[in-house]
Each structure stands twice: as structure tokens, then as C-alpha cells.
Design a protein around this motif. Structure first.
Motif, PDB file in Angstrom:
ATOM      1  N   LEU B 244      59.000  90.846  -3.103  1.00 23.55           N
ATOM      2  CA  LEU B 244      58.140  90.325  -2.048  1.00 23.55           C
ATOM      3  C   LEU B 244      57.100  89.317  -2.699  1.00 23.55           C
ATOM      4  N   LEU B 245      57.723  88.459  -3.343  1.00 22.68           N
ATOM      5  CA  LEU B 245      56.987  87.445  -3.935  1.00 22.68           C
ATOM      6  C   LEU B 245      57.526  86.152  -3.958  1.00 22.68           C
ATOM      7  N   ASP B 246      58.125  85.823  -2.520  1.00 25.06           N
ATOM      8  CA  ASP B 246      58.644  84.566  -2.136  1.00 25.06           C
ATOM      9  C   ASP B 246      57.711  83.415  -2.239  1.00 25.06           C
ATOM     10  N   ASP B 247      56.495  83.698  -2.039  1.00 28.12           N
ATOM     11  CA  ASP B 247      55.475  82.790  -2.121  1.00 28.12           C
ATOM     12  C   ASP B 247      55.157  82.030  -3.288  1.00 28.12           C
ATOM     13  N   VAL B 248      55.668  82.902  -4.451  1.00 30.69           N
ATOM     14  CA  VAL B 248      55.416  82.222  -5.853  1.00 30.69           C
ATOM     15  C   VAL B 248      56.717  82.083  -6.641  1.00 30.69           C
ATOM     16  N   ARG B 249      57.702  82.293  -5.784  1.00 30.45           N
ATOM     17  CA  ARG B 249      59.060  82.050  -6.195  1.00 30.45           C
ATOM     18  C   ARG B 249      59.504  83.170  -7.390  1.00 30.45           C
ATOM     19  N   GLY B 250      59.172  84.393  -6.751  1.00 29.52           N
ATOM     20  CA  GLY B 250      59.620  85.490  -7.656  1.00 29.52           C
ATOM     21  C   GLY B 250      60.984  85.745  -7.299  1.00 29.52           C
ATOM     22  N   ASN B 251      61.635  86.796  -7.942  1.00 29.89           N
ATOM     23  CA  ASN B 251      62.939  87.067  -8.009  1.00 29.89           C
ATOM     24  C   ASN B 251      63.569  87.129  -6.521  1.00 29.89           C
ATOM     25  N   SER B 252      64.786  86.675  -6.416  1.00 30.32           N
ATOM     26  CA  SER B 252      65.624  86.895  -5.108  1.00 30.32           C
ATOM     27  C   SER B 252      66.183  88.279  -5.048  1.00 30.32           C
ATOM     28  N   PRO B 253      66.433  88.728  -3.715  1.00 27.61           N
ATOM     29  CA  PRO B 253      67.043  90.008  -3.712  1.00 27.61           C
ATOM     30  C   PRO B 253      68.404  90.235  -4.535  1.00 27.61           C
ATOM     31  N   TYR B 270      69.240 107.254 -13.705  1.00 27.92           N
ATOM     32  CA  TYR B 270      68.974 106.884 -12.365  1.00 27.92           C
ATOM     33  C   TYR B 270      68.053 105.714 -12.612  1.00 27.92           C
ATOM     34  N   ILE B 271      67.954 105.176 -10.955  1.00 28.87           N
ATOM     35  CA  ILE B 271      67.130 104.220 -10.678  1.00 28.87           C
ATOM     36  C   ILE B 271      66.149 104.604  -9.549  1.00 28.87           C
ATOM     37  N   SER B 272      65.006 104.295  -9.587  1.00 29.17           N
ATOM     38  CA  SER B 272      63.900 104.580  -8.813  1.00 29.17           C
ATOM     39  C   SER B 272      63.686 103.336  -8.021  1.00 29.17           C
ATOM     40  N   VAL B 273      64.016 103.296  -6.610  1.00 29.32           N
ATOM     41  CA  VAL B 273      63.752 101.984  -6.145  1.00 29.32           C
ATOM     42  C   VAL B 273      62.525 101.794  -5.539  1.00 29.32           C
ATOM     43  N   THR B 274      61.800 100.478  -5.588  1.00 29.37           N
ATOM     44  CA  THR B 274      60.597 100.232  -5.015  1.00 29.37           C
ATOM     45  C   THR B 274      60.460  98.805  -4.610  1.00 29.37           C
ATOM     46  N   ALA B 275      59.415  98.501  -3.751  1.00 28.20           N
ATOM     47  CA  ALA B 275      59.192  97.282  -3.184  1.00 28.20           C
ATOM     48  C   ALA B 275      57.800  96.640  -3.342  1.00 28.20           C
ATOM     49  N   GLY B 276      57.766  95.399  -3.688  1.00 33.91           N
ATOM     50  CA  GLY B 276      56.402  94.744  -3.635  1.00 33.91           C
ATOM     51  C   GLY B 276      55.801  95.123  -5.042  1.00 33.91           C
ATOM     52  N   TRP B 277      54.910  93.940  -5.274  1.00 34.54           N
ATOM     53  CA  TRP B 277      53.988  94.079  -6.294  1.00 34.54           C
ATOM     54  C   TRP B 277      52.348  94.211  -5.913  1.00 34.54           C
ATOM     55  N   GLN B 278      51.534  94.449  -6.797  1.00 36.10           N
ATOM     56  CA  GLN B 278      50.141  94.754  -6.387  1.00 36.10           C
ATOM     57  C   GLN B 278      49.893  92.986  -5.839  1.00 36.10           C
ATOM     58  N   GLU B 279      50.544  92.031  -6.399  1.00 38.97           N
ATOM     59  CA  GLU B 279      49.957  90.672  -6.086  1.00 38.97           C
ATOM     60  C   GLU B 279      50.745  90.278  -4.958  1.00 38.97           C
ATOM     61  N   SER B 280      51.705  91.108  -4.306  1.00 35.01           N
ATOM     62  CA  SER B 280      52.282  90.631  -2.796  1.00 35.01           C
ATOM     63  C   SER B 280      51.298  90.502  -1.827  1.00 35.01           C
ATOM     64  N   ILE B 281      51.682  89.669  -0.872  1.00 33.12           N
ATOM     65  CA  ILE B 281      50.631  89.331   0.073  1.00 33.12           C
ATOM     66  C   ILE B 281      51.181  89.915   1.556  1.00 33.12           C
ATOM     67  N   VAL B 282      52.134  90.859   1.434  1.00 33.71           N
ATOM     68  CA  VAL B 282      52.926  91.486   2.691  1.00 33.71           C
ATOM     69  C   VAL B 282      52.386  92.965   2.652  1.00 33.71           C
ATOM     70  N   PRO B 283      52.026  93.575   3.698  1.00 34.99           N
ATOM     71  CA  PRO B 283      51.954  95.076   3.683  1.00 34.99           C
ATOM     72  C   PRO B 283      53.091  95.872   3.236  1.00 34.99           C
ATOM     73  N   VAL B 284      53.150  96.776   2.373  1.00 31.80           N
ATOM     74  CA  VAL B 284      54.251  97.583   2.121  1.00 31.80           C
ATOM     75  C   VAL B 284      54.390  99.075   2.108  1.00 31.80           C
ATOM     76  N   ILE B 285      53.092  99.640   1.877  1.00 29.56           N
ATOM     77  CA  ILE B 285      53.055 101.039   2.057  1.00 29.56           C
ATOM     78  C   ILE B 285      51.908 101.500   2.771  1.00 29.56           C
ATOM     79  N   SER B 286      51.131 100.747   3.701  1.00 27.16           N
ATOM     80  CA  SER B 286      50.215 101.260   4.605  1.00 27.16           C
ATOM     81  C   SER B 286      50.738 101.593   5.941  1.00 27.16           C
ATOM     82  N   ARG B 287      49.989 102.437   6.848  1.00 27.98           N
ATOM     83  CA  ARG B 287      50.530 102.918   7.904  1.00 27.98           C
ATOM     84  C   ARG B 287      51.045 101.750   8.765  1.00 27.98           C
ATOM     85  N   ASP B 288      50.498 100.584   8.769  1.00 32.85           N
ATOM     86  CA  ASP B 288      51.047  99.583   9.591  1.00 32.85           C
ATOM     87  C   ASP B 288      52.480  99.270   9.149  1.00 32.85           C
TER      88      ASP B 288
END
Lengths: 175, 661
Positions: B244-253, B270-288
Motif C-alpha cells: 500500500l505504498l503506490d504513492d511512493v512507488r513501492g512494490n506491485s502486488p 509458512y508465510i504470514s500475510v500482512t498489508a500496509g506499512w507504518q508509512e502507508s497513507i490508507v487505513p488498513v486495520i482500524s474499524r473504518d
């Protein structure tokens, strides 16, 4: 075409705040440059006090044509105090004037001031912030006293950066 | 041959019938884990400044280990370097020397005491690290978006080599301490993710370039740790499936999925799947963000790798992961925040006691505190961080009392059930016919606030189970207090909504926030909301989404002063998106026909067109206090009646007074 007073006034108000922010940041950017040039052996407070002396002297000289002794000492003192308050108000502070214990004393109370916030943002100590303000005020009075041949002093009794909630400064005629 | 550490038979439990997929065993590497539940590694800032494990952390982990009912329980990620550049949290556990092993062993033993599988996590915090030192490490010098982080220092090849070695050394210490599963953290902006991302890895040597080059460091770490783990200790990795870092040209899916495949090739189990960085500017895990929003990422991962896939990220209710596991889209249900809010959450699911679960409200207060060097706590779980402290556990009252609680809001309900569990006879009065107090109106705000009602439902159930007697629709008067003559009165009456000092607040077009939220007040097309704290923001967003032109006027210097910073920034986005104008540090000077005059803190005034003014400002509520004191009855005032704050303060006040009575 109708005037949208809300839009126009709030636009100006926001621009004013933006400009006030730039004043603070510009001072601290110059301070940073000065400290880098001065090298590690120099105390930041010394640099700050030197700058404060220059700033205060400039402001003081700027006041000389605007202060009028002919209106009487009371009015002259209120003008001086008002001019000092206005200097900080332009930077974003809220400053009130109160009568002192005598006709030759005025209290200036800063209920808000942006400078401690800038100091924090740029890593300057709170004590540096207070002492630089004190130095500016002293330097303002140096030329004013000489020009009008009076002996006014200013002292700090409370300071926001010292956690006292407001800054209070007593501007008074020294006996 | 697969190894089973602890045998669990779930067949007689109702939860295993309702959610059959959650309570099936799974093989990870050469280890069989009895169920599909995992407490995922979470920093807590409980450990001492040098990184040694404390009693608080052991007790915290023991509670979560009990909760996973035989599943995988992973301790917080440890930093691994003497120079502390990998340390991202002031209370983070360390594993850079053998002297940390005895402390780590206490955690492993606590998890094993609960017959759960103990996981150890290796976490170098990379560009969000160096919390105690001057410069953090990353593959390249790329400044951070957030100013709170330390300046970045690009790693040399020697630094990289040492980093790989430190991971392997720390892994060995984890195994010596008795952990059963090893995990590498490569997410949200930590070191491995910095190497993997095209945003932060600008290297031109063999550790940069395409995704295979950017994965080289991760592969070397995996191989080095795998060599330590051997075949007995499974190795997993947490990796971003979408940065979720498209605005700073992070990795593509596609690049992120390629990183999964490369990690699998390198030997992870095993792999544990996550989304977003602390620097991402989109909500990921809040109740919205609606629950289950990120399940498609687990499904995507399952389609591209063969190793088991684990995921947390807004899977707060058991039906979601159960269905996903049944559909082959997920293998293990991870939890962090749901088990911060209720450490026994999965155990209660297994036992068929879902009504006893205190659900996380996804406010992110826990994270906000971590990022500000404070010990973790929970918005709605007052025991969190106090598991080691017997004073925070309800004990039988020395002298049972009759307790009259005035107000069935979150403060009153919390106090009532805790006091009743301790043996007091508790009566809860409220003039409303329903429980929940102003939470009922607050939950009508948009962007997921309906989840706040889980708090009310939990408290109501606990009150009922503890024998609290409700007197709803009954106004408490001084006469009633005198008549009932209880031993203790708890005033949880909520706040008083105040009118401003400006002219015109007595007008008919000035309405109360509760009436607006309840839909019982007439509201015009142009609205000024007076008060810029959470109640003001909630009603402003509600009205704006109904098509009103909304202006927020408040005396606080910034809107949302009472909202934790990890959630507040989302509200600022939503205010902008909904075209709500906010005048902070301002007050209403006068309400006129069709307009209000707003006065700024520095004395400027301007008109704002307005049909309706909504009052949201609150003050403490002293009603009934003199009456109780006059009777000489023990008195407690809690929640907004004491000082208007938020749901968390109400719950915490209620719990603590419930323990004190």
C-alpha cells in the motif's frame, strides 16, 4: 458579485498563520546554519543570545520614531508596551497589557506564544527560549532608554517554557 | 514424521462444532499444531530498558497462551544487535547475547504451561528502528515520511553480513530458550521489508535491483536461520502481500507475490500475510475498514505458494476465518488486537461463550502508545498490561455492600458487573429504557463506530451473569437515594451538554448532539457543529454524509484532540473527503439569523452561513453529588460525569472503581 466573507477572511487568516509559522522556522533554520558554521565548540545559547541582541536592537531602533514623549509618560509607556506586545502578536502570540502597581509600570502577559513550540521542534532548550526573549526585550530598551533619556527595565516573572502557564513581564521605570 | 507437542481433543466443545475448521490440526514443517489459532507477535513495551524480560511480559504472554487453547503463541519480535539499531520499541525484548536466554525461557515455559506451541520472532526494525540510538539502518538512504523516526543510515555489505549472522545467533538463543517455532518479521517497514521494497531499496549492488535482488538479504537470513532450526523447528516469515505504498512507488502486488515464492524456495515452512506499512497513507486495520477486507490477500497467497498461509488483519469474529479456512483461502487465523482486548477470546469461542468476549473496537490505542514509548494498554480491556498485578483482578469483597449505580452507560455497567462479581449487591438505574447510555448515539457515527456497541453488549451480559439488578426507565432523585439508603453510590450519569457563552445559544435552531444522532432533531441544510472533539467529529461526518454542508467550530487547537493519534489521522481524511470545514482554536461569538459569527483565538471574526447549530461541548455532571454526600453515603463519580472524556476512560474508571468498592 456577492462577497463570501467567510471565505475571504478565513483565507487571509490561514495565510497569516502560514506566514507566522515561517517566521519561527526561518529563525531556527538560520540558527541551525549558524551552529553548523560555528562548530561543536560553541554553546547554542551563546549563538541564540547574540542573535537576540541583534534582533532586539533592530526592533528598538525601529520604535524610536513611533514613540511620542509629548503625550506624557503614561501614554508613552503604554505605546512602548503595546509596541512590544505587537511584535510578538505578529508572530502568533496572544499578549495582554495590564496596569502595574504604579503609573510607571505595565505588566505584559503572554497567554500563548508560538516560540516554545518552535524551540521544541528544532531541539532548542526551553531555557534558551526564555533567555533569548529576555535578551531581545533588554536590547529593545537599550536604545529607547538612551534616546528618551529614561531608565526603564523589564523583568520576567513567569514563563511558558518554564511550565508556568503564561509569560509575565514587568516593564517599569527603575529608580 | 510430524511431532505433536501437546494433544488436545476439542470434540466435546461446542465451538468445535460451530467452527469446525478452526479446531482442526495443521502440520507446519515437522510440527503438528492442534488448531488453526495463533496469537501473532505484538510488541508491548513491557520489558526493561536493556531488553530483559519482565514479570509483566511473562504474565501477559501466559494469558494469551491460555487463550489459544493449544495453538501457536508467538512472543514479541526481539532485536538482535548490540548497537540497538534494530530496536524499534523502548520495551522491546532483546536476544543479542546469551544472557537474555533465561528471560526468554520464562516466556517459552509460560506458553508451554498452558499446553500451547511457543513461537519466537526475530525482528530488526530497520528504518523504523534505533529508538534509543541516533541512526537507524536500511538498505538505502531514503528519508521517512514520518518525522518521529530516526535518520537513516545505508547499510554496508559488512552490515548486511553481520545482520544475517545476528538473525542466526538470535534464532539459536530462541531455540535454547525452548521455543518450538521460529518466525522472521519482514513487514510494515522493518528491515527485511526495507530490502524487499522498491520504495526503500535503491541499491545497485546484488542486494538491490529486481525483486530477486531485493530478496537476497531475506533469502540469506532465511537460509542462515533455517540452518540453525534444522528440521525440528519450523520456520515462518511475515511478509507484506500489499505494501500500500503506490504513492511512493513501492512494490506491485506481483512483486509481493514473487517475494512469497522466493521465500518459499528459500525454505520457509509458512508465510504470514500482512498489508500496509507504518508509512502507508490508507487505513488498513482500524474499524473504518470492514472486517474481512483483506482476506483476498490470503487467497492470493494460497494461489501462489504451497506452504500454509496465516493472516490477522481485521478478522475479529471467528466465522470469517472459519469460512476462509473451509474454502481453502487461509490456513491459520492470527490475532493480535482481538487478544489484547480479550486474551481468552479463542478459548471462549471454543467453549461456546462468544457472548463473554470483549471484542476489540479497532481503535489502535495499543499501537499509538507503543509508538510513543509508553507501555501498551487497551482501550476497552483495563486488565491489559496488569495481568501480573493481583490488584487488577477482581477479588471477593471483604464486606458485601449494596451498591446503587446511577447510569447504565459504559462506566456504570463496567463498574456494576465488576462489583457484582466481587459479591456486592448491585442495582443499576438509568432514566433511559435501555442500557448503553450515550454509546447508543455515539455508535451511529459513520466509519465503523457501530462496532462500539460490542462493548455495551459485553458489559450487559456480564452484568446479567453477575446478578446485577437493572432499574431502567427510572429517574434517580435525592429522595430515592435517601429511601434506598445504599452503602455506596456510584454516579455514572454521563456529562452535561453545555451551551456556549456567545449570544443566541437559546435559539430554537440550537440542538443537542444526542438528538441529532438519534434522528429526533430537525437539522437544516447548513450546520455548524460546536465542539471539535470526537462527539463533534462523529456528528459532523454523519451529517456531511447525509448531504449537509457542515462546519466544525471548536476551542481545541486541533480537531480530534481526544482521539488517539493512530486513529485521528483517518478522521482528518474523512473530514476533508466529506468537505467538512474545521475552524479549530475558535469559538462561536454569536448565533444570528442564518449565520453564526466565529471568533478565532487571536481575535478575528467572520460569519459562517448556518441553519442549525449542534452542541457537542460537555462538562462534568455534579447533579446528585450533594444529595449523596448529605446522606453520608460512600460516593464515587466515574466516566464523563467526572470529566468528559471517551469510551476508554469510562470503561477504565468503571473497572477500577468496581475493584475498589
Amino acid at each position: 458579485m456577492p462577497v463570501d466573507a467567510e471565505k475571504e477572511i478565513t483565507g487571509l487568516w490561514r495565510d497569516l498563520h502560514g506566514a507566522q509559522d515561517e517566521i519561527g522556522r526561518t529563525y531556527y533554520r538560520w540558527r541551525k546554519a549558524a551552529l553548523e558554521l560555528a562548530g561543536p565548540g560553541v554553546e547554542p545559547l551563546e549563538v541564540g543570545l547574540k542573535a537576540a541582541g541583534v534582533i532586539g536592537a533592530e526592533i528598538g531602533r525601529g520604535l524610536l520614531p513611533r514613540l511620542n514623549w509629548l503625550k506624557g509618560e503614561d501614554a508613552w509607556l503604554r505605546s512602548l508596551a503595546g509596541a512590544i506586545a505587537a511584535q510578538w502578536t505578529r508572530h502568533g502570540a496572544v499578549v495582554k497589557l495590564q496596569k502595574g502597581a504604579s503609573a510607571t509600570e505595565v505588566l505584559l502577559e503572554w497567554t500563548r506564544c508560538p516560540w516554545p513550540t518552535f524551540a521544541k521542534e528544532y531541539g532548542a532548550s526551553m531555557e534558551e527560549d526564555v533567555r533569548c526573549c529576555d535578551r531581545i526585550l533588554e536590547a529593545i530598551l537599550e536604545d529607547v532608554n538612551l534616546f528618551f533619556n529614561v531608565h526603564y527595565r523589564i523583568e520576567t516573572t513567569k514563563a511558558i517554557p518554564r511550565g508556568q502557564g503564561c509569560c509575565v513581564r514587568r516593564l517599569y521605570k527603575a529608580e | 514424521m510430524s511431532k505433536l507437542l501437546f494433544a488436545w481433543d476439542y470434540s466435546s466443545y461446542p465451538g468445535a462444532k460451530t467452527y469446525p475448521n478452526l479446531f482442526q490440526p495443521i502440520r507446519i514443517g515437522n510440527l503438528t499444531i492442534p488448531n488453526r489459532i495463533k496469537y501473532a507477535a505484538t510488541e508491548d513495551n513491557f520489558n526493561d530498558p536493556e531488553g530483559f524480560i519482565t514479570d509483566a511480559d511473562v504474565a501477559y504472554m501466559r494469558a494469551r497462551a491460555e487463550g489459544v487453547v493449544g495453538g501457536l503463541c508467538v512472543m514479541q519480535g526481539v532485536y538482535m544487535d548490540l548497537g540497538r539499531q534494530g530496536q524499534g520499541y523502548v520495551g522491546q525484548a532483546a536476544a543479542w547475547h546469551d544472557r537474555f536466554v533465561p528471560g526468554l525461557k520464562r516466556i517459552a515455559d509460560a506458553i508451554h504451561d498452558e499446553r500451547a506451541v511457543a513461537g519466537f520472532q526475530l525482528m530488526h526494525c530497520g528504518r523504523v528502528g534505533a529508538v534509543e540510538v541516533e541512526r537507524c539502518q536500511a538498505p538505502s538512504y531514503v528519508p521517512q515520511r514520518l518525522r518521529v523516526f530516526k535518520p537513516v543510515e545505508a547499510m554496508s555489505k559488512e552490515d548486511i553480513r553481520r545482520g544475517v549472522e545476528e538473525h542466526a545467533d538470535a534464532a539459536r538463543r530462541g531455540i535454547e530458550a525452548g521455543f518450538d517455532v521460529m518466525e522472521i518479521s519482514g513487514i510494515v517497514g522493518y528491515l527485511l521489508s526495507n530490502f524487499i521494497s522498491s520504495y526503500t531499496n535503491r541499491r545497485t549492488d546484488e542486494y538491490g535491483g529486481d525483486i530477486r535482488g531485493r530478496m537476497r538479504f531475506a533469502v540469506e537470513v532465511i537460509q542462515a536461520v533455517k540452518a540453525v532450526c534444522g528440521t525440528d523447528v519450523p520456520l515462518g516469515i511475515r511478509l507484506c502481500c500489499e505494501e500500500l505504498l503506490d504513492d511512493v512507488r513501492g512494490n506491485s502486488p506481483a512483486e509481493s507475490i514473487a517475494s512469497y515464492q522466493i521465500a518459499e524456495e528459500a525454505g520457509v515452512d509458512y508465510i504470514s500475510v500482512t498489508a500496509g506499512w507504518q508509512e502507508s497513507i490508507v487505513p488498513v486495520i482500524s474499524r473504518d475498514v470492514p472486517m474481512g477486507s483483506w482476506l483476498h490477500l490470503a487467497k492470493r497467497a494460497k494461489e501462489h505458494v504451497k506452504v500454509p498461509i496465516q493472516m490477522a488483519y481485521r478478522l475479529f469474529k471467528p466465522d470469517l476465518p472459519d469460512r476462509a479456512i473451509g474454502a481453502g483461502e487461509l490456513d491459520v487465523w492470527e490475532m493480535c488486537r482481538p487478544m489484547i482486548a480479550d486474551p481468552l477470546m479463542p478459548k471462549k469461542v471454543l467453549e461456546g461463550r462468544e457472548e463473554d468476549i470483549r471484542f476489540c473496537v479497532a481503535c489502535n490505542l495499543c499501537l499509538a502508545r507503543l509508538f510513543r514509548d509508553a507501555p501498551m494498554t487497551c482501550y476497552i480491556n483495563p486488565r491489559c498490561a496488569h495481568e501480573h498485578d493481583p490488584r487488577f483482578t477482581p477479588q471477593p469483597a471483604a464486606e458485601p455492600k449494596t451498591v446503587l449505580v446511577v447510569g447504565a452507560g459504559p462506566a456504570g455497567l463496567e463498574c456494576a458487573y465488576v462489583a457484582a462479581q466481587r459479591g456486592h449487591e448491585v442495582h443499576v438505574y438509568d432514566r433511559r429504557p435501555v442500557v448503553g447510555g450515550t454509546l447508543n448515539e455515539a455508535a451511529r457515527a459513520p466509519y465503523g463506530d457501530e462496532e462500539l456497541l460490542t462493548c455495551r453488549d459485553y458489559q450487559k451480559t456480564q452484568c446479567e451473569k453477575a446478578g446485577v439488578e437493572f432499574h431502567l426507565g427510572v429517574e434517580v432523585t435525592p429522595e430515592r437515594i435517601a429511601e434506598e439508603a445504599p452503602d455506596t453510590v456510584v454516579l455514572a450519569t454521563g456529562p452535561v451538554y453545555v451551551r456556549g457563552q456567545g449570544a443566541g445559544f437559546e435559539r430554537d435552531n440550537v440542538v443537542n448532539v444526542l438528538d441529532v444522532m438519534a434522528g429526533t432533531a430537525a437539522v437544516g441544510a447548513r450546520v455548524v457543529v460546536w465542539g471539535n472533539r470526537k462527539p463533534g467529529i462523529g456528528v459532523a461526518l454523519k451529517l456531511a454524509r447525509e448531504g449537509k454542508r457542515v462546519t466544525l467550530v471548536g476551542r481545541n487547537r486541533s480537531a480530534g484532540f481526544d482521539i488517539n493519534p493512530s486513529f485521528k489521522w483517518r478522521y482528518m481524511i474523512y473530514l476533508r473527503q466529506n468537505k467538512v470545514t474545521a475552524y479549530n482554536d475558535c469559538d462561536i461569538e454569536e448565533i444570528q439569523d442564518g449565520a453564526v459569527v466565529v471568533r478565532t483565538y487571536d481575535g478575528y471574526r467572520f460569519p459562517v452561513a448556518c441553519d442549525t447549530v449542534v452542541v457537542t461541548e460537555r462538562e462534568r455532571n455534579d447533579a446528585l453529588k450533594p444529595a449523596v454526600q448529605a446522606e453520608g453515603i460512600e460516593l464515587f463519580v466515574i466516566g464523563d460525569a467526572l470529566v468528559p472524556r471517551n469510551l476508554s476512560s469510562a470503561v477504565h474508571d468503571g473497572y477500577r472503581i468496581g475493584l475498589r468498592i
